[in-house]
Design an enzyme around this catalytic site. Structure first.
Site: not given
Length: 235
Positions: A57, A60-61
């Protein structure tokens, strides 16, 4: 709240039957929100370093890799989108692809090729992720699929972008899906082709796959289910 894995459902008649490990539930209406699972490389070192430099992701990261060198595995729209997104944070993004041409749409390809931070590693697959949980990812060993030459790439992060698999196996083909397995609904709608069955989140959304869009669809599905029950009460 029943914390069990659903093994099957019967959508042929109302009430719908939901079967799980501990028994059955009869439901006057049903919202399917089982999500989609990221596809992984399925190598042992990748599993060991998930959450320690290996991710599926980018949105996300990506922030955690500010100023660092990262790799993206894949050649489709998802990989190009992730690579472009990661250039906001990373100093360099290496796209590792098993072929010598991309599968992504022309627009996504052109957008990635124009970005000076993105470079391409062609005809290559990741054989091993290097590092441990204490150091995090330190690099990968890649193999050229044409020459079979193995070499090392120094990376601080690796993002797997080879698609997602919707969690629909339990439906046993009772709802229509697209070529990738995502449940088909009318665009912008959460109603399935079976009255009383609604679909929300990543199990039907192959494009955005974000918590906020999934939550929005969940709200829509809940309101639609409530209205359906008022209009179609069971005797």
């Amino acid at each position: 709240l029943v914390q069990e894995e659903v093994s099957s459902v019967d959508l042929s008649k109302r009430p719908f039957t939901i079967t799980y490990g501990g028994g059955e539930i009869l439901a006057d209406t049903l919202v399917i929100a089982t999500g989609a699972s990221a596809r992984w490389l399925d190598i042992e070192s990748e599993k060991r370093l998930r959450g320690h430099g290996v991710s599926a992701c980018a949105t996300c990261d990506g922030f955690f890799f500010s100023g660092k060198r990262v790799g993206v595995v894949g050649g489709g729209d998802t990989a190009m989108e992730d690579a472009t997104h990661l250039t906001r944070f990373a100093s360099e993004v290496l796209v590792i692809h098993r072929r010598d041409e991309l599968r992504a749409s022309k627009y996504m390809q052109d957008r990635a090729r124009r970005n000076p931070k993105i470079k391409f590693v062609w005809d290559s697959v990741v054989d091993e992720c290097l590092g441990d949980k204490s150091t995090g990812l330190t690099g990968v060993m890649i193999k050229n699929v044409k020459t079979e030459v193995v070499s090392k790439l120094d990376l601080d992060g690796l993002f797997i972008a080879i698609g997602h698999t919707p969690n629909t196996r339990f439906l046993n083909d009772q709802l229509p899906v697209d070529e990738s397995g995502f449940i088909n609904c009318e665009k912008g709608d959460v109603a399935s082709c079976i009255p009383g069955v609604f679909v929300a989140g990543d199990v039907r959304d192959s494009r955005y796959r974000q918590a906020i869009t999934a939550a929005g669809m969940g709200c829509m599905a809940a309101l639609e289910a409530q209205e359906f029950l008022e209009m179609h009460p069971l005797k």
